[in-house]
Design an enzyme around this catalytic site. Structure first.
Site, PDB file in Angstrom:
ATOM      1  N   GLY A  21       0.823  -1.208   0.000  1.00  0.00           N
ATOM      2  CA  GLY A  21       0.000   0.000   0.000  1.00  0.00           C
ATOM      3  C   GLY A  21       0.851   1.250   0.000  1.00  0.00           C
ATOM      4  CG  ASN A  22      -0.550   4.560  -1.369  1.00  0.00           C
ATOM      5  OD1 ASN A  22      -1.297   5.312  -0.751  1.00  0.00           O
ATOM      6  ND2 ASN A  22      -0.934   3.877  -2.447  1.00  0.00           N
TER       7      ASN A  22
END
Length: 396
Positions: free
Chosen positions: A205-206
């Site tokens: 993810g981020n």
């Protein structure tokens, strides 16, 4: 401000909205319908507002209230807006003080509908809502949740804090002409950050919080647009009046944005989309074996922005992209704009506490003709307004 109150059970929630408005310094005149007083009485509205409360045009006739109240308002907010009130407003009926006020107001008008799902989805109600939006009124989408009795569905009045934010954003925009510059438009916005499952516990993810995308949605609503927000893994409350579609992965976001873009006049890809995903996610949690981690084979995700730019639902549709860069911001941004084929690209620098998860931002809006518009450091709402200013300048 004028706070119009319709005859719905949700009127009790409007007392909290009125308190928020008056405590923030606004002078509020409550104008209920006669039937609305069956739910909350006139003494309550008068005590909370500090202003007289009337429902008919025959009271204080020497002050011509059926004209003066609307003429002097900076904002008219109707909550709850019942199906009956929406119908009267759409067709110009004027049989009480509130409907007369709606006809004489030349300021922004916001309707917050609340009713049972069947009434909200009825073709007559949908036609009335479309008419009001075409005329420049802001009709927020109702929330989805518990209704009267055991029923649940679309038609719930948004929470007072959310409606207060809508009123605040509309008032910040100033005159009705400025507020309504996106009236009648349908916009689709993505926000947040996608997650690609490695196993049932872990993901790629981020750091995107979705704040900028949510600010774009709330600002577009305040400027009159009908908004669909595709939200990927955010912890933010749904903006009042916006249709929100929750997603997790890039594949889910792509599918939701394709659907939202079919009827959209403007598409904004503000979500931080994972470029890669595991070829296959493990069915159970990957355990330590002492031999070190096994390699994870990755594959590229589809390029949603490029796809939406290349396959527009209609020729005049505008597509706006976002680019989060850590270095060579403008050079990387211009290269990305050329690759994606969008009409505008909003480039911002991230990392070291910038942009992701913060309440502020700064950016540069790039166009294919080589022009660039710097957006100075400020709140994400101010950045959103600058983006919509750039969009409005390119509308046919």
């Amino acid at each position: 401000m004028v706070l119009g109150v319709g005859a719905g059970i949700a009127a009790y929630k409007v007392c909290e909205l009125l308190r928020r408005l008056t405590e923030s310094g606004h002078r509020v005149r409550v104008v209920p319908t006669a039937a609305a007083l069956r739910f909350v009485g006139a003494p309550t509205w008068a005590a909370l507002s500090g202003q007289p409360v009337a429902t008919e045009v025959w009271e204080s006739v020497h002050e011509v209230p059926h004209v003066r109240i609307g003429q002097g308002a900076d904002l008219v907010l109707v909550a709850p807006a019942t199906a009956d009130l929406l119908a009267k407003a759409a067709h110009g009926a004027a049989d009480d003080l509130l409907t007369n006020t709606l006809l004489t107001a030349r300021c922004p008008v916001v309707f917050a509908p609340a009713m049972h799902t069947e009434m909200w989805e009825h073709p007559a109600t949908r036609a009335n809502v479309a008419t009001l939006r075409e005329r420049g009124a802001i009709v927020v989408e109702p929330a989805v949740g518990r209704l009267t009795g055991a029923d649940s569905g679309a038609g719930r009045l948004p929470e007072p804090a959310q409606l207060f934010e809508v009123a605040r954003r509309v008032l910040e925009r100033g005159s009705a002409a400025v507020v309504r510059d996106l009236a009648g438009l349908r916009v689709a916005i993505s926000a947040g950050g996608t997650r690609e499952a490695i196993d049932p516990v872990r993901f790629i993810g981020n750091h995107s919080s979705g704040r900028q995308g949510y600010a774009l949605a709330a600002t577009a609503l305040a400027r009159g647009a009908e908004v669909t927000l595709v939200a990927a893994n955010t912890a933010l409350p749904d903006p009042a009046g916006v249709r929100t579609v929750p997603v997790r992965s890039t594949a889910e976001l792509a599918e939701a944005m394709r659907a939202a873009a079919r009827d959209a006049d403007v598409v904004v890809m503000a979500a931080a989309v994972a470029d890669f995903r595991p070829v296959a996610a493990a069915a159970s949690k990957i355990k330590k074996t002492g031999a070190g981690p096994a390699p994870i084979e990755l594959t590229e995700n589809p390029d949603i922005l490029a796809e939406l730019s290349a396959s527009r639902a209609k020729p005049e549709q505008l597509v706006v992209g976002f680019a989060a860069e850590t270095d060579d911001v403008l050079a990387n941004g211009r290269a990305k704009l050329a690759r994606k084929g969008c009409d505008l690209l909003v480039v911002n620098q991230v990392g070291d506490g910038r942009a992701f998860g913060t309440p502020d931002n700064e950016a540069v809006v790039l166009a294919p003709d080589g022009s660039s518009v710097p957006v100075p450091h400020g709140s994400k709402e101010s950045v959103a307004d600058a983006v919509w200013d750039a969009v409005a300048a390119r509308l046919p």
